[in-house]
Motif scaffolding. Structure first.
Motif, PDB file in Angstrom:
ATOM      1  N   LEU A 133     -34.806  -3.136  37.651  1.00 21.01           N
ATOM      2  CA  LEU A 133     -34.708  -4.344  36.833  1.00 21.01           C
ATOM      3  C   LEU A 133     -33.314  -4.957  36.950  1.00 21.01           C
ATOM      4  O   LEU A 133     -33.157  -6.174  37.137  1.00 21.01           O
ATOM      5  N   LYS A 134     -32.314  -4.077  36.905  1.00 19.42           N
ATOM      6  CA  LYS A 134     -30.931  -4.537  37.012  1.00 19.42           C
ATOM      7  C   LYS A 134     -30.692  -5.208  38.366  1.00 19.42           C
ATOM      8  O   LYS A 134     -30.123  -6.302  38.456  1.00 19.42           O
ATOM      9  N   ASN A 135     -31.155  -4.558  39.431  1.00 26.06           N
ATOM     10  CA  ASN A 135     -30.986  -5.126  40.775  1.00 26.06           C
ATOM     11  C   ASN A 135     -31.684  -6.480  40.907  1.00 26.06           C
ATOM     12  O   ASN A 135     -31.149  -7.418  41.490  1.00 26.06           O
ATOM     13  N   GLY A 154     -37.122   0.122  54.137  1.00 24.67           N
ATOM     14  CA  GLY A 154     -37.818  -0.812  53.254  1.00 24.67           C
ATOM     15  C   GLY A 154     -38.039  -0.320  51.846  1.00 24.67           C
ATOM     16  O   GLY A 154     -38.931  -0.803  51.149  1.00 24.67           O
ATOM     17  N   LEU A 155     -37.250   0.649  51.400  1.00 17.62           N
ATOM     18  CA  LEU A 155     -37.461   1.135  50.042  1.00 17.62           C
ATOM     19  C   LEU A 155     -36.325   0.735  49.115  1.00 17.62           C
ATOM     20  O   LEU A 155     -36.277   1.139  47.971  1.00 17.62           O
ATOM     21  N   GLY A 156     -35.390  -0.041  49.608  1.00 18.13           N
ATOM     22  CA  GLY A 156     -34.329  -0.528  48.737  1.00 18.13           C
ATOM     23  C   GLY A 156     -33.065   0.303  48.783  1.00 18.13           C
ATOM     24  O   GLY A 156     -32.269   0.277  47.851  1.00 18.13           O
ATOM     25  N   GLY A 157     -32.865   1.038  49.876  1.00 17.97           N
ATOM     26  CA  GLY A 157     -31.623   1.780  50.023  1.00 17.97           C
ATOM     27  C   GLY A 157     -31.764   3.244  49.652  1.00 17.97           C
ATOM     28  O   GLY A 157     -32.592   3.606  48.818  1.00 17.97           O
ATOM     29  N   ALA A 158     -30.926   4.069  50.289  1.00 20.17           N
ATOM     30  CA  ALA A 158     -31.022   5.508  50.071  1.00 20.17           C
ATOM     31  C   ALA A 158     -30.769   5.860  48.613  1.00 20.17           C
ATOM     32  O   ALA A 158     -31.341   6.800  48.082  1.00 20.17           O
ATOM     33  N   ASP A 159     -29.892   5.108  47.967  1.00 19.21           N
ATOM     34  CA  ASP A 159     -29.636   5.343  46.547  1.00 19.21           C
ATOM     35  C   ASP A 159     -30.232   4.209  45.722  1.00 19.21           C
ATOM     36  O   ASP A 159     -29.786   3.930  44.620  1.00 19.21           O
ATOM     37  N   ARG A 160     -31.207   3.551  46.284  1.00 19.79           N
ATOM     38  CA  ARG A 160     -31.893   2.427  45.625  1.00 19.79           C
ATOM     39  C   ARG A 160     -30.920   1.327  45.208  1.00 19.79           C
ATOM     40  O   ARG A 160     -31.076   0.699  44.172  1.00 19.79           O
ATOM     41  N   GLN A 161     -29.944   1.098  46.089  1.00 16.66           N
ATOM     42  CA  GLN A 161     -28.908   0.108  45.779  1.00 16.66           C
ATOM     43  C   GLN A 161     -29.500  -1.289  45.609  1.00 16.66           C
ATOM     44  O   GLN A 161     -29.018  -2.079  44.831  1.00 16.66           O
ATOM     45  N   GLN A 195     -33.037  -1.824  45.436  1.00 15.60           N
ATOM     46  CA  GLN A 195     -34.464  -1.739  45.146  1.00 15.60           C
ATOM     47  C   GLN A 195     -34.816  -2.676  43.995  1.00 15.60           C
ATOM     48  O   GLN A 195     -34.364  -2.495  42.877  1.00 15.60           O
ATOM     49  N   THR A 196     -35.604  -3.690  44.276  1.00 18.72           N
ATOM     50  CA  THR A 196     -36.020  -4.621  43.236  1.00 18.72           C
ATOM     51  C   THR A 196     -37.316  -4.125  42.595  1.00 18.72           C
ATOM     52  O   THR A 196     -37.907  -3.147  43.054  1.00 18.72           O
ATOM     53  N   LEU A 197     -37.751  -4.822  41.570  1.00 26.67           N
ATOM     54  CA  LEU A 197     -38.958  -4.372  40.864  1.00 26.67           C
ATOM     55  C   LEU A 197     -40.184  -4.367  41.773  1.00 26.67           C
ATOM     56  O   LEU A 197     -41.012  -3.466  41.713  1.00 26.67           O
ATOM     57  N   THR A 198     -40.292  -5.387  42.627  1.00 28.70           N
ATOM     58  CA  THR A 198     -41.462  -5.405  43.499  1.00 28.70           C
ATOM     59  C   THR A 198     -41.414  -4.263  44.515  1.00 28.70           C
ATOM     60  O   THR A 198     -42.446  -3.689  44.861  1.00 28.70           O
ATOM     61  N   LEU A 199     -40.209  -3.945  44.988  1.00 31.39           N
ATOM     62  CA  LEU A 199     -40.095  -2.820  45.914  1.00 31.39           C
ATOM     63  C   LEU A 199     -40.423  -1.514  45.217  1.00 31.39           C
ATOM     64  O   LEU A 199     -41.061  -0.632  45.793  1.00 31.39           O
ATOM     65  N   TYR A 200     -39.974  -1.409  43.976  1.00 26.95           N
ATOM     66  CA  TYR A 200     -40.263  -0.225  43.174  1.00 26.95           C
ATOM     67  C   TYR A 200     -41.771  -0.078  43.007  1.00 26.95           C
ATOM     68  O   TYR A 200     -42.354   0.989  43.170  1.00 26.95           O
ATOM     69  N   LEU A 201     -42.380  -1.198  42.692  1.00 28.33           N
ATOM     70  CA  LEU A 201     -43.829  -1.253  42.542  1.00 28.33           C
ATOM     71  C   LEU A 201     -44.511  -0.765  43.824  1.00 28.33           C
ATOM     72  O   LEU A 201     -45.444   0.025  43.804  1.00 28.33           O
ATOM     73  N   TYR A 202     -43.987  -1.225  44.940  1.00 26.78           N
ATOM     74  CA  TYR A 202     -44.561  -0.845  46.213  1.00 26.78           C
ATOM     75  C   TYR A 202     -44.386   0.637  46.497  1.00 26.78           C
ATOM     76  O   TYR A 202     -45.275   1.294  46.998  1.00 26.78           O
ATOM     77  N   GLN A 203     -43.201   1.122  46.164  1.00 32.48           N
ATOM     78  CA  GLN A 203     -42.963   2.534  46.415  1.00 32.48           C
ATOM     79  C   GLN A 203     -43.907   3.399  45.583  1.00 32.48           C
ATOM     80  O   GLN A 203     -44.472   4.365  46.078  1.00 32.48           O
TER      81      GLN A 203
END
Lengths: 285, 344, 441
Positions: B116-118, B285-292, B294-302
């Protein structure tokens, strides 16, 4: 009519004011805008050895046509081009028509639930599209449209953005008095829509149509899922250039340029009319 | 006729072609209908028909949109809601009904809040500069230019490049070790930026891709609306001795109020759902190794497609939906506030 | 090596493929249940046609199988069969189409190519495919190759085509510059056949060269973890054991020690832009190398001289990639389809495909063929890749178990290793991975 003359006069006043700053700003913007396309062209005109060895060169090589002919023969290019033209045109027409209709009703007709429905339309834009893919696939499977171009057209034909846009547009472009007058005259709403609202909507519709056409042209994600490799749209077909274990970017970016070319041609031929028409319609009135 | 008074903002109107083109035309055609009703009983029937037309027609006009939307939009939305209330594996299908448990699970994961923050950060980095730049470009385009079509089509150029290609090119430019951007920074003595490791640089890089593609598009929308501002206003202002910048803020911006609201709302909705750019920013495509990034849609996808937990993914989709709506409303109120302040 | 090799297909935007591929796999389940409720049954299986009748078969492949010239040959020897060849670009695209059509219950080709990475997923639905076991093909393939395509009931679902046995590719020029032996026999000896000896060679190299020894700990880890029979899940009940598996932790510690503490890793994540660019900049000196990787290196390293292949692989053999031909029950001509698949995967044909496009055979007999063994790659110092990869293929003994959570767990692990390469403390990153796996539930 006096207003119009006045305005035309003031237009002249302003025209003399185009400052050098404006040109500088626009020139910078244009260079930035053209850069990726230019870059694609540069890479797309070299052979693959040249691009891995000298990645930061801005001077095109001499292999553009050679690469292009490889691209055209490697993938079903012409079929994909035809499909893309068909899909983008159909979607643009649908979106413009449906949006103009709905926009007309929302902007100018009174009916129960109007504002509620309008808010609903805007809310639909907020639906995250990624998750919709699974249920959407089920719908297409039920319709027996897997692999069909209609499976690409249908979901794009409904555009909340378009409805929102046409509503906003017609609200201003179509004076209430005109609608009122035609109602008093006993015209059906259909006639009012056809002979009053649609012509008034034309400039906004042209812009919406152009935007929709381009968006559909470059759309990749859903067509990739639903279409056959044998019957693709351009972005789906171009994806096949990244087939091998080692990807030849001179071909991939050559394909990017080939895909953008029809749009640029569209700009050159229709652009003057589209853009100038849209903009000048405002002034000439 | 609608001669606009200054109090009435013209909104997104690119033009009033109706005045010249239409207003003169329909009048002679229309009366024929009304005149051709000599018999009294028929006129009653006709009136009823007209009434019906007036009542039903609006629904007929909006129906194609809603019918289609029902199939390709509403069904997926409701289906998603249903999924979110169940334990649901992407491969295995539906499991037990679990109520709001998926929502609770997701809210308890720090990754949700990180995403959410990202999302908000990338959204701010892209939409704010974008709207301002688009306004400036539109203003430049609105001054009497030579070769107007050329400039106008020029700013739309980024839009014709497919997003995939944009991502391909930009992710190459932002390489940590051998990218062009760091190469250029090195030439002027700046240390290489860790575009794929540090949070803020990754957001800046992604926002750059977004801004590249959409600024010109929004500029044209603004331009269309600017063209509709009656030129007399500017003339009057100039007679009063107002400078270019003052006229921009005291006339252009307030007159564009509705358009600005439109652009802000649509880019809010689009910006919070940003997906392609962060996804293609690296090879995973997952928003970075430390989820730097990672947006909500990417999170959703993961959740949905890597972890195959469709129930939780659906819950995130619904929360994202609600967040977007809240943001859109807030932005609407704020923008209206700001824009109308200029007007006073 | 599911997660990695799914990415090979399209390095530029691979993530999408992974996502899409998994997506369609799941669509299958979804519309499987929807069609069950809808009541439309996809069972269109028709009894096989008798001899003389004219039959047209469709064959669906992807990437490069090298079948273009084989198909006319087949049609010549089987005059009653015509073959239409449908080619998808990437294995991921093919996988997408494969599962889409499988779930829709129609539209599949008579012979469908399947990559080893989506084979486990596909085996969950093995009842939708023809059992291809027959006396004619008994013992045709390397044991692990056939075993991977055999379902729980013992049905052989796919005929093996190519495979990806792993060796180690290295830069002989950099070895020479470091004053180390650089010919492939000495280098193979120096690497040895354990991970310990490979990393020790790395330290030796590092003492004399500024170039990092291998590309990334992620890629190296993948080669190591694939030698564990059941790394993440129990083969018996598919329960997750990853976080309690001491063997996984050992591999993690070992690769982090070598790559980070001992400084052997170039910290370049495979398929990333920096990784691709590094081939022109002496980015690293060695890498784990399946047969098809030779082509990737050739492409990225154009103009760079000195790449070679050492005939060894630490910790035993390893395989990365390779495909199968299957016959869906949707096919109206299963018998002829099986004929086609059997013919195409016969050793003679596979050798021709290898000579044509470099698809390394998985057939025992092909590995003995002189045509194969004599094959050399000019840009790799004339390395006899035919002989080397034949040896490597025979060294493969383990078929690692990959269950339903493999993909998510391994992805999280790759992220953990990337974090370490970006500077995170190894234990901290491990703990995060443990938490990620626990949160899968």
């Amino acid at each position: 009519m006096s207003t119009s003359t006045l305005r035309r006069g003031s237009r002249l006043v302003r025209r003399t004011q185009a400052s050098p700053t404006a040109y500088v700003i626009l020139a910078v913007v244009l260079v930035g805008s053209a850069f990726p396309l230019w870059w694609s062209f540069v890479i797309g005109s070299k052979d693959s050895a040249a691009i891995v060895q000298d990645p930061f060169s801005f001077i095109p090589g001499g292999h553009f046509l050679q690469n292009a002919s490889t691209v055209v023969t490697t993938i079903p290019f012409w079929k994909a081009l035809g499909n893309s033209i068909f899909v983008s045109t159909t979607v643009a027409l649908f979106v413009v028509l449906f949006s103009a209709m709905a926009g007309f009703a929302f902007a100018k007709l009174r009916f129960r639930g109007r504002s509620g429905l309008l808010v609903f339309v805007i809310a639909t834009m907020a639906v995250p599209t990624q998750l919709g893919i699974v249920p959407l696939f089920i719908v297409m499977s039920k319709l027996g449209w897997i692999g069909s171009l209609w499976a690409v057209i249908l979901p794009s034909a409904v555009s909340a953005f378009g409805v929102f846009w046409m509503t906003q547009y017609l609200q201003e472009a179509l004076p209430d008095e005109l609608i009122e007058a035609s109602r008093v005259d006993g015209a059906s709403t259909l006639r009012t829509f056809w002979s009053i609202a649609l012509p008034a909507a034309r400039p906004g519709a042209a812009m919406l149509g152009l935007f929709t056409f381009i968006a559909t042209w470059t759309n990749f994600f859903w067509p990739f899922i639903i279409l056959d490799p044998g019957n693709p749209t351009l972005p789906v077909a171009l994806q096949q250039l990244q087939a091998a274990y080692f990807v030849d970017y001179s071909l991939v970016l050559n394909g990017v340029v080939l895909m953008a070319l029809p749009l640029i041609v569209l700009f050159v031929f229709a652009g003057r009319q589209l853009v100038a028409g849209i903009m000048q319609g405002a002034v000439k009135g | 006729m609608t001669v606009q008074s200054p109090a009435q903002p013209p909104g997104t109107t690119p033009g009033m072609p109706s005045r010249a083109g239409v207003s003169t035309r329909p009048a002679p055609e229309l009366p024929s209908f009304a005149q051709r009703s000599p018999m009294k009983p028929r006129s009653g029937w006709r009136r009823r028909l007209t009434k019906l037309d007036e009542k039903a027609a609006p629904y007929a006009y909006v129906s194609p949109f809603f019918v289609l939307f029902g199939v390709v939009g509403l069904f997926p939305l409701l289906y998603t809601a249903w999924v979110s209330l169940h334990k649901w594996s992407l491969i295995g299908g539906k499991g037990d009904y679990v109520g709001l448990k998926n929502y609770g699970d997701v809210l308890a994961q720090p990754y949700f809040w990180n995403a959410l923050k990202n999302t908000v950060s990338i959204f701010l980095l892209s939409s704010v500069p974008q709207v301002i730049a688009a306004l400036l470009i539109a203003a430049a385009l609105d001054s009497g230019l030579r070769a107007r079509t050329f400039w106008r089509m020029g700013v739309l150029l980024p839009y014709v490049v497919a997003p995939v290609a944009v991502a391909l090119i930009f992710s190459d430019l932002f390489g940590d070790k051998f990218g062009l951007v760091n190469h250029l920074l090195g030439l002027v003595g700046i240390d290489p930026v860790q575009w794929h490791k540090d949070v803020l640089p990754s957001h800046v890089a992604i926002a750059t891709m977004v801004n590249f593609r959409w600024t010109g598009y929004n500029a044209l929308i603004f331009l269309a609306a600017m063209q509709a501002i009656p030129r007399d206003y500017y003339e009057a202002a100039m007679i009063d001795g107002a400078g270019r910048i003052r006229t921009f803020f005291s006339i252009t911006v307030p007159q564009l109020r509705a358009t600005i609201i439109f652009v802000v709302i649509t880019s809010t909705i689009g910006g919070l759902q940003i997906f392609d750019e962060p996804r293609m920013y690296d090879q995973y495509g997952l928003g970075g190794a430390d989820r730097q990034w990672q947006t909500l849609t990417l999170y959703l996808y993961q959740l949905g497609w890597t972890q195959k937990n469709f129930g939780r993914a659906a819950a995130v989709a619904w929360m994202l939906f609600l967040i977007v709506i809240v943001f859109a409303i807030v932005n609407f109120l704020v923008t209206r506030r700001i824009a109308s302040k200029g007007q006073r | 090596m599911t997660s990695r090799s799914t990415r090979i297909g399209a390095p530029a935007v691979p993530s999408r493929h992974v996502v899409l591929a998994t997506l369609t796999a799941s669509l299958l389940a979804l519309s499987a249940c929807s069609s069950a409720s809808g009541g439309d049954s996809p069972s269109t299986q028709v009894g096989s046609t008798s001899g003389g009748e004219q039959v047209t078969l469709t064959l669906a492949t992807f990437n490069q199988f090298g079948y273009e010239e084989l198909i006319p040959e087949f049609e010549k020897s089987h005059p009653n069969i015509k073959v239409t060849h449908k080619k998808a670009a990437t294995s991921n695209e093919a996988r997408d189409n494969f599962f889409t059509r499988l779930s829709a219950g129609s539209g599949m080709a008579d012979v469908e190519a399947v990559e080893v990475d989506w084979l486990p997923e596909m085996l969950q639905f093995s009842d939708k495919f023809t059992d291809l076991s027959s006396a004619d093909v008994q013992g045709r393939w390397l044991d692990w190759k056939a075993k991977a395509a055999t379902d729980a009931e013992g049905h052989l679902i796919g005929y093996g085509t190519d495979s990806g046995p792993e060796a180690i590719c290295y830069r002989s020029d950099l070895f020479k510059a470091a004053g180390l032996p650089s010919d492939r026999e000495s280098v193979a000896k120096m690497f040895g056949n354990t991970w310990e000896s490979y990393f020790a060679a790395g330290k030796q190299f590092k003492a004399k060269s500024k170039v990092p020894f291998f590309d990334s700990i992620g890629a190296t880890y993948q080669g190591m973890v694939n030698q564990l029979e059941a790394a993440y899940e129990n083969p018996s009940d598919d329960a997750i054991r990853a976080t309690d598996n001491a063997a996984v932790k050992k591999v993690y510690d070992q690769v982090v020690q070598a790559g980070i503490a001992d400084g052997l890793s170039a910290k370049l994540q495979q398929w990333g832009d920096d990784w691709t660019a590094s081939y022109q900049k002496d980015g690293f000196a060695t890498m784990l190398c399946p047969g098809w990787m030779v082509g990737v290196i050739e492409g990225n390293a154009k103009g760079v001289k000195g790449w070679d292949v050492a005939n060894t692989f630490p910790g035993g053999g390893g395989n990365w990639g390779g495909s199968y031909l299957t016959v869906p029950k949707q096919s109206a001509h299963p018998k002829e389809a099986q004929q086609l698949a059997a013919w195409l995967t016969a050793p003679e044909q596979q050798i021709k495909a290898f000579q044509k496009v470099g698809a390394f055979p998985s057939q025992k007999q092909a590995l003995e063929s002189q045509d194969l063994l004599a094959f050399k790659v000019a840009s790799f110092n004339n390395a006899p890749t035919g002989q080397i990869f034949a040896d490597r293929a025979k060294a493969v003994t383990i078929t690692p178990y990959k269950g339903t959570h493999y993909f998510a767990i391994n992805d999280a692990m790759q992220q953990a290793l990337t974090r370490v390469e970006q500077g995170a403390a190894p234990q901290e990153s491990w703990d995060k991975w443990v938490a990620d796996v626990k949160a899968l539930g």
